[in-house]
Design a protein around this motif. Structure first.
Motif, mmCIF file in Angstrom:
data_model
loop_
_atom_site.group_PDB
_atom_site.id
_atom_site.type_symbol
_atom_site.label_atom_id
_atom_site.label_comp_id
_atom_site.label_asym_id
_atom_site.label_seq_id
_atom_site.Cartn_x
_atom_site.Cartn_y
_atom_site.Cartn_z
ATOM 1 N N ASP A 207 -6.683 1.656 2.028
ATOM 2 C CA ASP A 207 -5.311 1.998 2.406
ATOM 3 C C ASP A 207 -5.217 2.386 3.873
ATOM 4 O O ASP A 207 -4.316 1.946 4.593
ATOM 5 N N VAL B 283 0.826 -1.202 0.000
ATOM 6 C CA VAL B 283 0.000 0.000 0.000
ATOM 7 C C VAL B 283 0.866 1.261 0.000
ATOM 8 O O VAL B 283 0.609 2.215 -0.742
ATOM 9 N N ASN C 186 0.674 4.352 -2.494
ATOM 10 C CA ASN C 186 0.014 5.527 -1.945
ATOM 11 C C ASN C 186 1.052 6.328 -1.164
ATOM 12 O O ASN C 186 1.407 5.972 -0.042
#
Length: 448
Positions: free
Chosen positions: A299, A71, A75
């Motif tokens: 996320d 993740v 991100n």
């Protein structure tokens, strides 16, 4: 054996039905990516394996790290693991990928894959992985995306497993066998099973975020004494007296937070074992539950649940260091020997020293972490224990839940108040240390 297999089948079916019921709530991402399903699958294998509390916390932490890694690569608002996890090097194989994949699918699959590689009966998670892939196919996800996402998950999991091998866990079996001390005031195995001490060398495990196992040691405990006028005797008598006048509500609290993976009862000459979720598992499930209730994105949910796993692992290492340093006698042992030979606590006494209370330490550490992210007045219904034989309880905040979890051990007759009070403080200090590191890394509250 046939009866055991049938019982396990019934247990797993009930748990799956429970998870499906929970998934009917509105969530910000597809049903097939509900993280609580993956956490539950990992928990079920640990319940099957009767994994001890500190070891379970270690597994939860590592099982989430691969997902976090994936993740954070995709991100940039999620700080990299190496910004707050000691000794962890960036996984360059993830940052240099050129194949097209769905990072959320990869992160979810990584939870199962890491657990499959680490847990003694991890092979059981192969069925969960296959079911997940079938669910993706049923939902029309492109097969190439599925295949590539699984490859990425396996890469992330392999890196985490390699990292886990350097934390000294594999060396525990080579350390000196623990022998209980037959001295006044020292811990000794308790009935009904008189089990050996659980993980007496756990302090040698590498911490993930806090500096060391001894960084947050509690203040020295009250000295042992058999003198009826002493402070220690007063601590014991308080447990004994409370056990004689427990209210139905206090009994309910004690049973709800029991979380004893080694529960044993006897019937004649037969010993019967009951498999339950661990204390850390309870808080992992709470975290997954409130992440859904708060409608966090995928996320954010991965980040929160991962940080909870990390907090549990470090909290147990810190707590266990103190337990086997002070090595204090349990109430049951003292009371049976010096006060009332027939007395029994409401809960089965766990097989390790008394000071400090593990429930107090990990519950307060967890509550402080969750309060930072979701706020001080986050009300929720804790129904995570339903598949494990308990009902549900309502809480106005995480701190209220932690306070109840701590006191449940006093009501259960397995901890003195001193251990609970100082365990509460120790847990809060551990959380403060972890929060300092993650704030420094740039991780902000999820609700303001």
């Amino acid at each position: 054996m046939k009866i055991l297999k049938q019982s396990l089948i019934i247990f797993f079916v009930f748990a799956c039905q429970y998870c499906q019921a929970q998934s009917t709530k509105r969530t910000p991402y597809p049903n097939y990516l509900q993280i609580n399903h993956a956490v539950n699958a990992v928990t079920m294998v640990m319940v099957h394996d009767v994994v001890s509390p500190p070891v379970a916390a270690r597994y939860y932490a590592y099982c989430m790290l691969g997902a976090y890694d994936i993740v954070s690569v995709n991100n940039k608002k999620i700080p990299a693991l190496n910004s707050f996890v000691k000794s962890y090097l960036p996984n360059n194989s993830l940052t240099d990928l050129t194949i097209k994949y769905d990072y959320k699918i990869a992160a979810y699959y990584s939870i199962l894959e890491t657990a499959k590689l680490l847990l003694p009966s991890g092979f059981m998670l192969s069925d969960d992985e296959e079911a997940f892939i079938r669910l993706l196919q049923k939902n029309g996800v492109d097969q190439n995306i599925i295949t590539n996402s699984v490859k990425v998950a396996e890469m992330a999991s392999a890196a985490i497993v390699a990292f886990s091998k350097s934390d000294h866990y594999s060396q525990l079996s080579a350390l000196r066998r623990y022998t209980p001390l037959k001295e006044d005031g020292k811990w000794y195995p308790t009935p009904p099973a008189y089990m050996e001490a659980v993980e007496p060398n756990w302090k040698t495990i590498r911490t993930l975020v806090i500096d060391s196992a001894t960084q947050y040691k509690p203040t020295p405990l009250i000295p042992f004494s058999k003198d009826s006028t002493s402070a220690f005797y007063g601590q014991v008598k308080a447990v004994y007296d409370a056990s004689k006048h427990l209210t139905p509500e206090q009994i309910n609290q004690a049973l709800f937070w029991d979380c004893n993976p080694f529960a044993v009862t006897t019937s004649g000459h037969m010993a019967i074992g009951y498999k339950k979720i661990s204390p850390g598992g309870h808080w992992m499930h709470i975290t997954a539950l409130v992440a859904k209730q708060a409608n966090l994105g995928f996320d954010e949910s991965i980040m929160l649940i991962s940080l909870e796993g990390i907090t549990l692992m470090d909290a147990f290492i810190s707590c266990w260091e103190e337990k086997f340093t002070s090595n204090r006698i349990r109430p049951e042992t003292f009371i049976n020997k010096y006060m009332d030979v027939k007395w029994q606590p409401l809960l089965q006494t766990p097989p390790f020293p008394e000071y400090t209370s593990g429930h107090a330490v990990i519950s307060n550490a967890s509550a402080e972490l969750l309060t930072y992210f979701l706020g001080d007045n986050f009300a929720y219904t804790d129904n995570t224990e339903i598949p494990f034989g308990s009902g549900q309880r309502n809480f106005k905040s995480f701190r209220e839940a932690a306070a109840e979890a701590s006191m449940s051990r006093f009501y259960g007759g397995i901890h003195y108040m001193e251990s609970i009070e100082k365990g509460n403080k120790q847990g809060k200090q551990i959380a403060a240390g972890i929060l300092y590191k993650i704030k420094k890394a740039g991780i902000e509250p999820l609700r303001k």
